[in-house]
Write a protein that holds these residues in place. Structure first.
Motif, PDB file in Angstrom:
ATOM      1  N   ALA A 171      12.083  17.127  -0.098  1.00  0.00           N
ATOM      2  CA  ALA A 171      12.712  15.809   0.030  1.00  0.00           C
ATOM      3  C   ALA A 171      11.659  14.745   0.317  1.00  0.00           C
ATOM      4  CB  ALA A 171      13.768  15.831   1.132  1.00  0.00           C
ATOM      5  N   ALA A 172      10.701  15.056   1.187  1.00  0.00           N
ATOM      6  CA  ALA A 172       9.603  14.123   1.461  1.00  0.00           C
ATOM      7  C   ALA A 172       8.792  13.859   0.194  1.00  0.00           C
ATOM      8  CB  ALA A 172       8.705  14.689   2.566  1.00  0.00           C
ATOM      9  N   CYS A 173       8.557  14.898  -0.563  1.00  0.00           N
ATOM     10  CA  CYS A 173       7.822  14.787  -1.831  1.00  0.00           C
ATOM     11  C   CYS A 173       8.547  13.851  -2.800  1.00  0.00           C
ATOM     12  CB  CYS A 173       7.668  16.179  -2.428  1.00  0.00           C
ATOM     13  SG  CYS A 173       6.749  16.279  -3.981  1.00  0.00           S
ATOM     14  N   LEU A 174       9.858  14.014  -2.925  1.00  0.00           N
ATOM     15  CA  LEU A 174      10.639  13.181  -3.835  1.00  0.00           C
ATOM     16  C   LEU A 174      10.679  11.732  -3.362  1.00  0.00           C
ATOM     17  CD1 LEU A 174      13.622  15.607  -4.592  1.00  0.00           C
ATOM     18  CD2 LEU A 174      11.583  15.191  -5.986  1.00  0.00           C
ATOM     19  N   PHE A 175      10.721  11.531  -2.064  1.00  0.00           N
ATOM     20  CA  PHE A 175      10.703  10.173  -1.510  1.00  0.00           C
ATOM     21  C   PHE A 175       9.377   9.485  -1.825  1.00  0.00           C
ATOM     22  CE2 PHE A 175       9.671   7.308   2.056  1.00  0.00           C
ATOM     23  CZ  PHE A 175      10.740   6.427   1.985  1.00  0.00           C
ATOM     24  N   ILE A 176       8.272  10.169  -1.579  1.00  0.00           N
ATOM     25  CA  ILE A 176       6.955   9.591  -1.869  1.00  0.00           C
ATOM     26  C   ILE A 176       6.812   9.316  -3.357  1.00  0.00           C
ATOM     27  CG2 ILE A 176       4.476  10.046  -1.861  1.00  0.00           C
ATOM     28  CD1 ILE A 176       4.944  11.702   0.702  1.00  0.00           C
ATOM     29  N   ASP A 177       7.265  10.251  -4.185  1.00  0.00           N
ATOM     30  CA  ASP A 177       7.176  10.071  -5.632  1.00  0.00           C
ATOM     31  C   ASP A 177       7.950   8.833  -6.073  1.00  0.00           C
ATOM     32  OD1 ASP A 177       6.669  11.084  -8.453  1.00  0.00           O
ATOM     33  OD2 ASP A 177       8.870  11.173  -8.406  1.00  0.00           O
ATOM     34  N   ARG A 178       9.113   8.613  -5.474  1.00  0.00           N
ATOM     35  CA  ARG A 178       9.922   7.438  -5.825  1.00  0.00           C
ATOM     36  C   ARG A 178       9.185   6.143  -5.472  1.00  0.00           C
ATOM     37  NH1 ARG A 178      15.451   6.720  -6.608  1.00  0.00           N
ATOM     38  NH2 ARG A 178      15.811   4.585  -7.335  1.00  0.00           N
ATOM     39  N   ILE A 179       8.552   6.123  -4.316  1.00  0.00           N
ATOM     40  CA  ILE A 179       7.828   4.925  -3.902  1.00  0.00           C
ATOM     41  C   ILE A 179       6.617   4.683  -4.793  1.00  0.00           C
ATOM     42  CG2 ILE A 179       6.398   3.969  -2.044  1.00  0.00           C
ATOM     43  CD1 ILE A 179       8.362   5.125  -0.071  1.00  0.00           C
ATOM     44  N   GLU A 180       5.884   5.752  -5.097  1.00  0.00           N
ATOM     45  CA  GLU A 180       4.694   5.599  -5.946  1.00  0.00           C
ATOM     46  C   GLU A 180       5.046   5.095  -7.340  1.00  0.00           C
ATOM     47  OE1 GLU A 180       0.888   8.224  -5.045  1.00  0.00           O
ATOM     48  OE2 GLU A 180       2.522   9.403  -5.904  1.00  0.00           O
ATOM     49  N   SER A 181       6.211   5.497  -7.841  1.00  0.00           N
ATOM     50  CA  SER A 181       6.589   5.147  -9.206  1.00  0.00           C
ATOM     51  C   SER A 181       7.342   3.831  -9.302  1.00  0.00           C
ATOM     52  CB  SER A 181       7.440   6.254  -9.824  1.00  0.00           C
ATOM     53  OG  SER A 181       8.645   6.428  -9.096  1.00  0.00           O
ATOM     54  N   CYS A 182       7.601   3.175  -8.171  1.00  0.00           N
ATOM     55  CA  CYS A 182       8.327   1.917  -8.166  1.00  0.00           C
ATOM     56  C   CYS A 182       7.466   0.817  -8.800  1.00  0.00           C
ATOM     57  CB  CYS A 182       8.680   1.533  -6.735  1.00  0.00           C
ATOM     58  SG  CYS A 182       9.495  -0.055  -6.583  1.00  0.00           S
ATOM     59  N   SER A 237       0.862  -1.187   0.000  1.00  0.00           N
ATOM     60  CA  SER A 237       0.000   0.000   0.000  1.00  0.00           C
ATOM     61  C   SER A 237       0.892   1.229   0.000  1.00  0.00           C
ATOM     62  CB  SER A 237      -0.905  -0.015   1.236  1.00  0.00           C
ATOM     63  OG  SER A 237      -1.631   1.192   1.333  1.00  0.00           O
ATOM     64  N   ARG A 238       1.217   1.720  -1.169  1.00  0.00           N
ATOM     65  CA  ARG A 238       2.225   2.765  -1.258  1.00  0.00           C
ATOM     66  C   ARG A 238       1.785   4.006  -2.027  1.00  0.00           C
ATOM     67  NH1 ARG A 238       4.588  -1.587  -4.347  1.00  0.00           N
ATOM     68  NH2 ARG A 238       4.614  -1.137  -6.574  1.00  0.00           N
ATOM     69  N   SER A 239       0.476   4.238  -2.125  1.00  0.00           N
ATOM     70  CA  SER A 239       0.021   5.500  -2.699  1.00  0.00           C
ATOM     71  C   SER A 239       0.385   6.632  -1.747  1.00  0.00           C
ATOM     72  CB  SER A 239      -1.487   5.484  -2.918  1.00  0.00           C
ATOM     73  OG  SER A 239      -2.169   5.468  -1.683  1.00  0.00           O
ATOM     74  N   ALA A 240       0.480   7.845  -2.286  1.00  0.00           N
ATOM     75  CA  ALA A 240       0.838   8.994  -1.458  1.00  0.00           C
ATOM     76  C   ALA A 240      -0.152   9.173  -0.317  1.00  0.00           C
ATOM     77  CB  ALA A 240       0.883  10.256  -2.313  1.00  0.00           C
ATOM     78  N   SER A 241      -1.427   9.007  -0.592  1.00  0.00           N
ATOM     79  CA  SER A 241      -2.434   9.201   0.452  1.00  0.00           C
ATOM     80  C   SER A 241      -2.317   8.146   1.544  1.00  0.00           C
ATOM     81  CB  SER A 241      -3.836   9.183  -0.152  1.00  0.00           C
ATOM     82  OG  SER A 241      -4.078   7.962  -0.831  1.00  0.00           O
ATOM     83  N   ALA A 242      -2.041   6.906   1.168  1.00  0.00           N
ATOM     84  CA  ALA A 242      -1.898   5.839   2.160  1.00  0.00           C
ATOM     85  C   ALA A 242      -0.639   6.040   3.002  1.00  0.00           C
ATOM     86  CB  ALA A 242      -1.864   4.480   1.465  1.00  0.00           C
ATOM     87  N   LEU A 243       0.463   6.400   2.360  1.00  0.00           N
ATOM     88  CA  LEU A 243       1.714   6.626   3.086  1.00  0.00           C
ATOM     89  C   LEU A 243       1.582   7.762   4.092  1.00  0.00           C
ATOM     90  CD1 LEU A 243       4.422   6.362   0.285  1.00  0.00           C
ATOM     91  CD2 LEU A 243       4.291   4.942   2.321  1.00  0.00           C
ATOM     92  N   THR A 244       1.018   8.880   3.635  1.00  0.00           N
ATOM     93  CA  THR A 244       0.931  10.034   4.516  1.00  0.00           C
ATOM     94  C   THR A 244      -0.075   9.807   5.642  1.00  0.00           C
ATOM     95  OG1 THR A 244      -0.623  11.072   2.953  1.00  0.00           O
ATOM     96  CG2 THR A 244       1.708  11.698   2.795  1.00  0.00           C
TER      97      THR A 244
END
Length: 285
Positions: A270-281, A125-132
C-alpha cells in the motif's frame, strides 16, 4: 449549456484520497498469497474484503488531519511527530470501532501516515527517495506520548532480531524503495499488466522483508517459506507467466497451511502504491 468546472482538491484531501485508494487497491489485488483478496479471507478467520474496505474508508479523516498537521507545522520536528502520533492513535480507535475490534490496518496507519505527512511537507519534492527520507526523519523522532506496551509485531521483532514496522520506516522504507517500486516499474516496462505488476511488487517485498506478521503466526519456518516462495514466482517469470502463476498458487497453499499471512508486506505494498501515485502525478497536487 454550462461547462462543468473542475476544482482542484485541497492538498490534504487529495493525499487522504490517495492513501485510502492505496489501501483499497491493495485489498482488492488478487490472487495474493494467504491474504484477504477478492477470492476470500486468506489465512484470516476474522477478516473479509468488505471489512478491509470499511476500515480503509474509516481512516480518511486521520490521513487528512495528518496532512493538515504537516502543512500547518511545516517542519520535521517533535511537534509534528507527536501530532502524527496522536492523530494516528485516534485513527486506530476509529478503525477498531468500525471493525468491532479487529486489527485491519494498524501497520498501514503508521506507514501511510508518515508518507502522507512527508508528501504534505513539500508538495514539489515528491520523488520516492525524497518522500521516504522525510518520512524516515519523522519516524526517528521519539513520541513522548506513545503508549509503552509493545505491539505483537514489535515483540516478535525483538524476539527474532527482525526489523519491525518502526525500524522499516526509520530506515526509509528499504523494502519499498529497493524492491517493491523497482519491481513494479520493471513489470510495467515488460507489459505484464497493472494487476500483475502490483502482484510482482508485493512478491518482491516478500522476498526479503522480515515480516513480523508471518513470524508471529509461523515463526522462522513461515518466513523462510515466504522468502523462498516469492522468489520462486519471480524467477519463474512473475505473476504474468503461466509458470509464475503455478508457483504463486503453490506459495499460497504453503502459507495457508502454515497459517502465515504476510500482512507486513501488504502494508508496504500500500505504501508502494501511494508513493507511485505521487511520483506519477502530473504537475502540482
Amino acid at each position: 449549456m454550462h461547462a462543468f468546472k473542475l476544482h482542484r482538491l485541497p492538498l490534504a484531501d487529495q493525499l487522504a484520497d490517495w492513501a485510502v485508494d492505496a489501501l483499497i487497491d491493495e485489498a482488492d489485488l488478487s490472487p495474493k498469497p494467504a491474504l484477504v483478496d477478492r477470492r476470500g479471507n486468506g489465512a484470516h478467520s476474522d477478516l473479509h474484503l468488505g471489512l478491509m474496505h470499511a476500515s480503509a474508508l474509516s481512516l480518511w479523516p486521520a490521513f487528512k488531519q495528518m496532512a493538515e498537521a504537516a502543512i500547518d507545522l511545516g517542519e520535521i520536528a517533535l511537534p509534528l511527530r507527536e501530532a502524527l502520533g496522536r492523530i494516528g492513535r485516534e485513527g486506530e480507535h476509529a478503525m477498531l470501532a468500525t471493525t468491532q475490534g479487529v486489527n485491519t490496518h494498524r501497520g498501514a496507519i503508521w506507514a501511510l501516515g508518515l508518507l502522507v505527512a512527508a508528501a504534505a511537507l513539500d508538495a514539489q519534492s515528491r520523488s520516492a527517495s525524497a518522500l521516504t527520507l522525510r518520512a524516515a526523519r519523522l519516524a526517528l523522532l521519539n513520541d513522548r506520548h506513545a503508549p509503552q506496551p509493545l505491539s505483537h509485531g514489535a515483540q516478535v521483532a525483538q524476539r527474532y532480531g527482525a526489523r519491525g514496522a518502526r525500524e522499516e520506516a526509520q530506515l526509509g522504507f528499504p523494502a519499498v524503495l529497493q524492491y517493491g517500486l523497482p519491481q513494479l516499474k520493471k513489470s510495467r516496462r515488460q507489459h505484464h499488466g497493472e494487476q500483475n505488476a502490483r502482484l510482482d511488487a508485493l512478491l518482491a517485498i516478500m522476498t526479503q522483508l522480515a515480516d513480523t506478521c508471518v513470524l508471529y503466526r509461523a515463526g522462522p519456518e513461515g518466513l523462510h517459506a515466504m522468502h523462498q516462495g516469492a522468489q520462486a514466482v519471480l524467477d519463474a517469470g512473475g505473476s504474468a507467466s503461466l509458470a509464475g502463476r503455478r508457483r504463486l498458487n503453490e506459495l499460497d497453499q504453503q502459507l495457508l497451511a502454515l497459517n502465515a499471512s504476510p500482512g507486513g508486506a501488504a502494508d508496504l505494498l500500500a505504501a508502494c502504491l501511494f508513493i507511485d501515485r505521487i511520483e506519477s502525478c502530473d504537475g502540482a497536487f
